[in-house]
Design an enzyme around this catalytic site. Structure first.
Site, PDB file in Angstrom:
ATOM      1  N   ASN A 407       0.836  -1.194   0.000  1.00  0.00           N
ATOM      2  CA  ASN A 407       0.000   0.000   0.000  1.00  0.00           C
ATOM      3  C   ASN A 407       0.874   1.249   0.000  1.00  0.00           C
ATOM      4  OD1 ASN A 407      -2.665   1.512   0.570  1.00  0.00           O
ATOM      5  ND2 ASN A 407      -1.307   2.227   2.199  1.00  0.00           N
ATOM      6  N   GLU A 408       0.882   1.988  -1.115  1.00  0.00           N
ATOM      7  CA  GLU A 408       1.417   3.344  -1.269  1.00  0.00           C
ATOM      8  C   GLU A 408       2.934   3.458  -1.188  1.00  0.00           C
ATOM      9  OE1 GLU A 408      -2.544   5.912   0.024  1.00  0.00           O
ATOM     10  OE2 GLU A 408      -0.755   6.037   1.298  1.00  0.00           O
ATOM     11  N   ASN A 409       3.664   2.342  -1.186  1.00  0.00           N
ATOM     12  CA  ASN A 409       5.115   2.455  -1.048  1.00  0.00           C
ATOM     13  C   ASN A 409       5.812   2.833  -2.343  1.00  0.00           C
ATOM     14  OD1 ASN A 409       4.764   1.807   1.611  1.00  0.00           O
ATOM     15  ND2 ASN A 409       5.357  -0.342   1.383  1.00  0.00           N
ATOM     16  N   SER A 453      -0.484  -0.572  -4.751  1.00  0.00           N
ATOM     17  CA  SER A 453      -1.635   0.310  -4.938  1.00  0.00           C
ATOM     18  C   SER A 453      -1.310   1.624  -4.243  1.00  0.00           C
ATOM     19  CB  SER A 453      -2.898  -0.312  -4.341  1.00  0.00           C
ATOM     20  OG  SER A 453      -4.033   0.461  -4.608  1.00  0.00           O
TER      21      SER A 453
END
Length: 789
Positions: A407-409, A453
């Site tokens: 998530n978002e990395n 994502s």
């Protein structure tokens, strides 16, 4: 036959000279809470009073007495949180450092005092950080240095309650000759028939023993010999019934059983439920960019999704019944996809079983979120081991349709100044673009994998490019008005949302004795987002006059604004299917009582947003949209049948009269969106007019100006009550009427959210859990739009 002995009784929790009874599965905080050592961290500002718990060492102990006539005994922990040393009568069995995997130790012939000593997660994470160097993260807590549920260190919706404990079941397994160590089921559909490949691995105590397996599924039985310690059993099931996501068909499930045999002696049995379906992820480039469309059984889907966080900051408290209740709420709201977010955990079998039965598609993040993660040892080996175990563990579930790397990395590396700060150090890219796709390709080639994502699919593009792959829309909420959702058409919106406080009764319970105000100490403590109340205020003031000093009005308007924001996004994006192929609202649930983006608050109460999702995610949705060509009516039809009928369009005055009216024919094919231009003469002019579209019991309303500019009349309506129902009859325009049932009685629930009534219309709101119906009380719990000032 393998025998399992659960180890649930007789545990104690030791810290220094203090010995307390312990519950296993459980955790330190829940044991301390049960013993009265700490106050409930969910109440008031007690969270800060118990911060010391996460900084200490804790030891769980019990007596191991189980005897067995079998050749071998294993001690199996399904989950240890997190860095621990396991000893038996002082003899070291092993050390562990990963909450996300199970652990097995040989314990044949061993008896005595079993001790599990947990180090502080801060100590473990600090040691790894000292060894591998600093890595940036979204929060000032060391969650990226330890394989533990990241959000136990706090998040912008969650408390910082860093716990430890035996959080999943523990047991002794006694066995002889051999046991099943792993079964990896590959389930596919080939020309209408179900195909099952069971890849079997066994552990032997006698190498020379001849072994065989028998597999059963769908009335088919196959036997095969095992050569060595592994083998493959293949079955073909003709004329299988396909498993479908909810709204597209039924969810038939098949029992599969694999028996390990030594001659005719049964040594071990593995049982699961499977479903037959195909899944693809269409990422082909097109005229609009790069798609991201889920395809199940050949059917292209607009995903109606929600993001899932752990339902309790202490996950051991989440029971099978609680999973079923919360996921049942999701299904009842029209949701067909649940994204298990990467700052949490791989959920228990109970979660995925419920999704299988309810027809909820599962998008599963690997547990990496909002941080740069080191790729060196000791983390690298743990990451691969946990991925291998959990991919195989979750493979049987037909609901699981997508693996996601993080998530978002990837976005963080590009936009959050990580690249400069890292100065060449590892940060997780090798996991998301190397280790994890390799593991999925090797073990579970039946499902797609995406690296993260958001992710545009290539470093040649910005990771969060809305035209390519998945997109997280957080400029809205953080800086922009929710009207700006209408400026872009992302290919798939994997995160977006707007905050609102929890239900009144939830706040009243959590902040008992406090005079509630938007900025009271307890309300602010239960708001974890950076400048959260400031963003709430700025977002509200774009549309409404801020109700200074009026908590009840503030609470109501914040709920309205959350509904308006999410509706603005979903209505716009659904109207652009198939370019946009899904929305995943942040978030379905909460893990404690808090102001957040959730539709269901930390006490399980449904906020108005929840009821709005029922409208937004229904198979049929009417919405009025402003396009370059003018005002249009969009009719989104995700049903299996064509939608034909007549839409009644009315240009209305806020004072109650109709200025103009027309009827337009509606004809929308299944799984498509129909667009009808609104006649120019029906477009509302100025602040005193609005447009209403009605068809088949559905309604869309369009006001051309923000609410603060609308001269709403003073609302006039009658209220009548009956057992289980409140009926409101409007004499004027009543916009966004809301019955806050929990103000009547904390246990009460209403079956409606916001409702807009025209003069002469009525609505009956079902109410459960209200023991003493009273019209005056009902009226006091009703809120709606009122004239400015």
């Amino acid at each position: 036959m393998l025998e399992a002995t659960p180890l649930t009784e007789g545990w104690t929790l030791r810290h220094g000279g203090q010995v307390l009874p312990a519950r296993v599965p459980g955790c330190v905080h829940t044991d301390l809470l049960a013993a009265g050592v700490i106050p409930d961290p969910f109440l008031g500002r007690n969270e800060t009073e118990v911060a010391w718990v996460g900084r200490r060492e804790w030891t769980y102990e019990t007596e191991l007495r189980a005897a067995s006539g079998h050749e071998q005994t294993d001690l199996v922990f399904e989950g240890l949180d997190t860095a621990a040393e396991i000893t038996l009568d002082g003899q070291l069995l092993g050390r562990v450092r990963n909450m996300h995997r199970s652990h097995r130790f040989h314990a044949t012939g061993l008896r005595g005092r079993l001790a599990v000593r947990f180090a502080s997660a801060y100590t473990e994470a600090g040691a790894v950080r000292d060894r591998l160097g600093e890595r940036p993260a979204a929060y000032d807590e060391p969650y990226q240095y330890i394989r533990k549920m990241a959000c136990s260190f706090g998040w912008d919706w969650g408390p910082t309650l860093v716990t430890a404990g035996i959080w999943r079941p523990v047991r002794l397994e006694h066995w002889s000759t051999a046991r099943i160590s792993r079964v990896r089921p590959l389930v596919t559909v080939e020309q209408g028939a179900g195909a099952v490949e069971l890849h079997v691995e066994v552990e032997r105590s006698r190498v020379e023993a001849s072994l065989g397996v028998e597999a059963r599924v769908g009335g088919r039985v196959v036997r095969a010999a095992l050569d060595g310690s592994s083998g493959v059993v293949r079955l073909r099931v003709p004329d299988v019934r396909l498993w479908w996501p909810r709204g597209y068909g039924e969810q038939p499930l098949y029992d599969v059983e694999l028996t390990l045999l030594h001659g005719e002696e049964v040594l071990d049995v593995w049982r699961r439920r499977i479903g037959f379906r195909t899944v693809e992820l269409d990422r082909r480039p097109d005229a609009h960019g790069t798609g991201f469309t889920l395809v199940v059984n050949g059917e292209r889907l607009f995903a109606r999704g929600v993001n899932w966080i752990p339902d309790d900051v202490f996950p051991s408290r989440v029971t099978r019944e609680r999973y079923r209740r919360r996921l049942g709420q999701a299904a009842a709201a029209g949701v067909d996809l649940v994204r298990v977010w990467g700052g949490g955990i791989y959920e228990s079998e109970d979660f995925y079983d419920a999704c299988d039965e309810l027809g909820l598609l599962v998008w599963q993040d690997f547990p990496f979120a909002c941080a740069a993660y080191p790729e060196e040892q000791p983390l690298r080996g743990e990451v691969e081991a946990e991925a291998r175990e959990n991919v195989v563990r979750l493979m049987p579930h037909p609901s699981l349709v997508l693996w996601n790397g993080n998530n978002e990395n990837l976005w963080g590396f590009r936009d959050w100044d990580w690249e400069r700060r890292l100065a060449g150090n590892s940060w997780g890219e090798g996991y998301y673009l190397g280790v994890l796709p390799r593991v999925v390709a090797e073990l579970d080639p039946t499902r797609p994998y995406t690296a993260g994502s958001p992710w545009s699919g290539s470093w040649d593009r910005h990771p969060n490019d809305p035209a390519h792959g998945t997109h997280h829309s957080w400029e809205v909420w953080n800086r922009e008005d929710y009207a700006d959702y209408g400026l872009t058409v992302p290919r798939f919106v994997a995160e977006f949302g707007w905050q609102a406080p929890p239900a009144f009764a939830t706040l009243a319970r959590a902040l008992s004795g406090e005079e509630l105000a938007a900025d009271s100490p307890g309300v602010l403590h239960h708001q974890k987002a950076a400048d959260g109340n400031g963003k709430l205020r700025r977002g509200l003031e774009r549309h409404f006059a801020f109700p200074e000093g009026d908590f009840d009005r503030w609470h109501y308007l914040m709920q309205v604004n959350q509904v308006r924001a999410v509706a603005a996004g979903i209505e716009h994006w659904r109207s652009h299917w198939p370019v946009c192929a899904g929305t995943v609202v942040w978030q379905l649930n909460d893990c404690w009582p808090v102001t957040s983006w959730a539709a269901i608050d930390g006490d399980g109460r449904e906020k108005p947003l929840y009821h709005e999702l029922k409208r937004l995610y229904a198979d049929r949705l009417l919405t009025l949209q402003v396009r370059e060509s003018g005002l249009v009516l969009a009719a989104a039809n995700q049903g299996a049948e064509a939608w034909t009928g007549v839409v009644r369009l009315r240009r209305m005055s806020v004072e109650g009269g109709a200025v103009g009216e027309a009827r337009v024919e509606l004809g929308v094919e299944a799984r498509t969106v129909g667009i009808v231009a609104v006649p120019r003469e029906l477009e509302p002019a100025g602040a005193k007019e609005f447009l209403v579209a009605d068809a088949d019991g559905l309604r869309a309303v369009h006001f051309p100006v923000p609410d603060r500019e609308v001269p709403y009349p003073r609302p006039e309506f009658d209220v009548t009550v009956a057992p289980g129902a409140v009926t409101v009859t409007a004499h004027t325009l009543v916009r966004d009427l809301l019955l806050q049932a929990d103000r009547l009685q904390p246990e009460a629930r209403a079956d409606h959210g916001l409702v807009t009534l025209l003069p002469g219309e009525r609505v009956t709101i079902g109410v459960r859990g209200w023991q003493t119906p009273d019209p005056a009380a009902a009226r006091s719990a009703l809120y709606c739009m009122e004239p400015a000032g």
